[in-house]
Write a protein that holds these residues in place. Sequence first.
Motif, PDB file in Angstrom:
ATOM      1  N   ALA A  76     -16.705 -15.808   5.582  1.00 24.18           N
ATOM      2  CA  ALA A  76     -16.607 -14.545   4.650  1.00 24.18           C
ATOM      3  C   ALA A  76     -15.305 -14.848   3.717  1.00 24.18           C
ATOM      4  CB  ALA A  76     -16.574 -13.630   5.463  1.00 24.18           C
ATOM      5  N   ALA A  77     -14.423 -15.402   4.288  1.00 19.78           N
ATOM      6  CA  ALA A  77     -13.112 -15.402   3.595  1.00 19.78           C
ATOM      7  C   ALA A  77     -12.236 -16.439   4.063  1.00 19.78           C
ATOM      8  CB  ALA A  77     -12.434 -14.142   3.675  1.00 19.78           C
ATOM      9  N   VAL A  78     -11.458 -16.904   3.074  1.00 19.22           N
ATOM     10  CA  VAL A  78     -10.678 -18.090   3.338  1.00 19.22           C
ATOM     11  C   VAL A  78      -9.272 -17.842   3.021  1.00 19.22           C
ATOM     12  CG1 VAL A  78     -10.065 -20.561   2.937  1.00 19.22           C
ATOM     13  CG2 VAL A  78     -12.526 -19.981   3.034  1.00 19.22           C
ATOM     14  N   ARG A  79      -7.962 -17.930   3.736  1.00 23.94           N
ATOM     15  CA  ARG A  79      -6.975 -17.695   3.573  1.00 23.94           C
ATOM     16  C   ARG A  79      -5.844 -18.588   4.044  1.00 23.94           C
ATOM     17  NH1 ARG A  79      -5.754 -12.228   2.329  1.00 23.94           N
ATOM     18  NH2 ARG A  79      -3.879 -13.011   1.506  1.00 23.94           N
ATOM     19  N   PRO A  80      -5.205 -19.506   3.261  1.00 18.91           N
ATOM     20  CA  PRO A  80      -4.199 -20.259   3.777  1.00 18.91           C
ATOM     21  C   PRO A  80      -2.967 -19.288   4.108  1.00 18.91           C
ATOM     22  CG  PRO A  80      -4.997 -21.086   1.613  1.00 18.91           C
ATOM     23  CD  PRO A  80      -5.680 -19.845   1.804  1.00 18.91           C
ATOM     24  N   ILE A  81      -2.251 -19.699   5.194  1.00 15.98           N
ATOM     25  CA  ILE A  81      -1.433 -18.742   5.837  1.00 15.98           C
ATOM     26  C   ILE A  81      -0.419 -18.553   4.676  1.00 15.98           C
ATOM     27  CG2 ILE A  81       0.286 -18.064   7.612  1.00 15.98           C
ATOM     28  CD1 ILE A  81      -2.724 -17.496   8.181  1.00 15.98           C
ATOM     29  N   ARG A  82      -0.209 -19.746   4.097  1.00 10.31           N
ATOM     30  CA  ARG A  82       1.202 -19.719   2.945  1.00 10.31           C
ATOM     31  C   ARG A  82       0.777 -18.729   1.722  1.00 10.31           C
ATOM     32  NH1 ARG A  82       0.643 -24.424   1.481  1.00 10.31           N
ATOM     33  NH2 ARG A  82       2.009 -25.523   2.946  1.00 10.31           N
ATOM     34  N   GLU A  83      -0.474 -18.711   1.490  1.00  8.76           N
ATOM     35  CA  GLU A  83      -0.910 -17.660   0.494  1.00  8.76           C
ATOM     36  C   GLU A  83      -0.756 -16.100   1.035  1.00  8.76           C
ATOM     37  OE1 GLU A  83      -1.334 -18.290  -2.661  1.00  8.76           O
ATOM     38  OE2 GLU A  83      -0.690 -20.241  -2.218  1.00  8.76           O
ATOM     39  N   VAL A  84      -1.010 -16.137   2.383  1.00  5.57           N
ATOM     40  CA  VAL A  84      -0.830 -14.792   3.000  1.00  5.57           C
ATOM     41  C   VAL A  84       0.399 -14.288   2.545  1.00  5.57           C
ATOM     42  CG1 VAL A  84      -1.115 -13.307   5.071  1.00  5.57           C
ATOM     43  CG2 VAL A  84      -2.931 -14.900   4.469  1.00  5.57           C
ATOM     44  N   TRP A  85       1.415 -15.026   2.825  1.00  6.23           N
ATOM     45  CA  TRP A  85       2.876 -14.623   2.852  1.00  6.23           C
ATOM     46  C   TRP A  85       3.111 -14.501   1.474  1.00  6.23           C
ATOM     47  CZ3 TRP A  85       6.565 -12.716   5.174  1.00  6.23           C
ATOM     48  CH2 TRP A  85       8.176 -13.030   4.692  1.00  6.23           C
ATOM     49  N   ARG A  86       2.876 -15.338   0.552  1.00  5.14           N
ATOM     50  CA  ARG A  86       3.010 -15.185  -1.013  1.00  5.14           C
ATOM     51  C   ARG A  86       2.545 -13.805  -1.462  1.00  5.14           C
ATOM     52  NH1 ARG A  86       2.139 -21.261  -3.032  1.00  5.14           N
ATOM     53  NH2 ARG A  86       3.902 -22.278  -2.276  1.00  5.14           N
ATOM     54  N   THR A  87       1.128 -13.483  -0.858  1.00  2.00           N
ATOM     55  CA  THR A  87       0.610 -12.387  -1.374  1.00  2.00           C
ATOM     56  C   THR A  87       1.372 -11.035  -1.092  1.00  2.00           C
ATOM     57  OG1 THR A  87      -1.424 -13.456  -1.554  1.00  2.00           O
ATOM     58  CG2 THR A  87      -1.562 -11.091  -1.617  1.00  2.00           C
ATOM     59  N   SER A  88       2.147 -11.195   0.095  1.00  2.00           N
ATOM     60  CA  SER A  88       2.814 -10.063   0.415  1.00  2.00           C
ATOM     61  C   SER A  88       3.877  -9.725  -0.316  1.00  2.00           C
ATOM     62  CB  SER A  88       3.442 -10.165   1.904  1.00  2.00           C
ATOM     63  OG  SER A  88       4.205 -11.016   2.196  1.00  2.00           O
ATOM     64  N   MET A  89       4.159 -10.459  -1.259  1.00  3.83           N
ATOM     65  CA  MET A  89       5.556 -10.376  -2.128  1.00  3.83           C
ATOM     66  C   MET A  89       4.985 -10.323  -3.510  1.00  3.83           C
ATOM     67  SD  MET A  89       8.267 -12.523  -0.482  1.00  3.83           S
ATOM     68  CE  MET A  89       7.229 -14.169  -0.288  1.00  3.83           C
ATOM     69  N   ALA A  90       3.659 -10.084  -3.675  1.00  5.89           N
ATOM     70  CA  ALA A  90       3.008 -10.136  -5.091  1.00  5.89           C
ATOM     71  C   ALA A  90       3.619  -8.762  -6.203  1.00  5.89           C
ATOM     72  CB  ALA A  90       1.631 -10.177  -5.064  1.00  5.89           C
ATOM     73  N   ARG A  91       3.841  -7.631  -5.169  1.00  5.00           N
ATOM     74  CA  ARG A  91       4.581  -6.539  -6.052  1.00  5.00           C
ATOM     75  C   ARG A  91       5.707  -6.840  -6.608  1.00  5.00           C
ATOM     76  NH1 ARG A  91       7.720  -2.420  -3.972  1.00  5.00           N
ATOM     77  NH2 ARG A  91       7.744  -0.543  -5.029  1.00  5.00           N
TER      78      ARG A  91
END
Length: 430
Positions: free
Chosen positions: A285-300
């Motif tokens: 259903a979804a794919v998330r590299p953990i590195r991207e999870v961390w980066r996305t948390s600082m997208a704002r």
Amino acid sequence: TASALVFGVVPAVRAAAGASMHGALKEGGRGGTVGVHSLRAGGLLVALEVALALLLVAGAGLMVRSFVLLQRVDPGFRTDAALAVQFSVPSSRYPERDEVLSFYDRFIEALEARPGIERAGLVGQLPLNGMSWSSQMKADGWPPDRVAFEILHRRADRGYFEALGIPLLRGRLFEDRDGPEAPLVVVVNETFAREHFPGEDPIGQRIAYDRTPTPESNWYEIIGIVGDQQQLSPRVPARAEVFENRDQDWGRSEWIVMRTGPDPIQFLPIVRATLHELDPLIPIAAVRPIREVWRTSMAREQMLVILLGIFGIVALVLATVGVYAVTAQAAKKRTQEIGIRMALGAAAPQVLGLMLRQGLAVIGAGLLVGLLGALLLSRTVASIVFGVEPTDPVTLGSVAVFLGGVATLACWLPAWRATRTDPLGSLRSD
């Protein structure tokens, strides 16, 4: 509309005040005096530009520092070489709990048998995914009036902690003996232990998710304490959290987290093939590299840095051009005055200093207004910055010095050129 109103007010007011055509012609004439009103209006606009430039550049500087500090926050888990995929086990083909749990076990075992996948484990919700549920909590032995609120919950297994390198601080993680029919057990994070069992040993304590436990309440034994993980955002300190064993608090939609090689996304075909071998009808259903999870948390914060940076650069350019234009205009209109001063013995540096003092007064006024504006807006800015005060003297001071230096250079250049273009020639030609 706003721009038209602002820049149309001044000429309209002057026209209504009855400025004569003779005065206007005299003001702009070659042999007349300096256009005092126009220069004052230009100086006012330049001061406003400098003030706004300082606000925007200072905001950009604060956001850059904030973003750098956010990147230094410890997420509590390894973000490199890890991949997470989400899938759901349908009830139509796996109606019973034991069938679902057996599928999870076979999937993890098959993944860990693949080259390059070191460890795999299940978790209900990824950290920093913006989704969680909370409840009240009461420990066995607490007085009736003592209740803990807003306890976060997540189900996981041992592989989840090991795949992301989440440290075990005390006690143990879930084991095979903690099966569906075994006594209920949980692992808690460090903040939970510190806040709700200060000076006590949480290991072995029993907790229930009820304000007032009843004979029907489920009691969970705390078996381990793990390090804190960032849950909602790197800006928000970790909250008290409980991890339930996925064999005892099971679900059909899960994330599987894997410790992989340096490029996690390259392992996605392997994961797809493994899942297809077990059940070709279950999709990822979804794919998330953990590195991207961390980066996305600082997208704002990253977006704010970009936007404020662009606005700051534009404001800096406009302020610099404004200072240069107003100074050049003043120098042009004062050509004869400069010639008279130099004919009477004034040296070029003296004339240059006179013109600079007038320009620097405008720049200084703009910087002062900008600094006052930064102080007034500090409460608003405090809600978007992290780890730095909105009135940080280093940032504000550095921006003021930089902006003042650029504006001074823009002021000095036309003034210097005016003293080097033979202003006495204008007197000789007359």
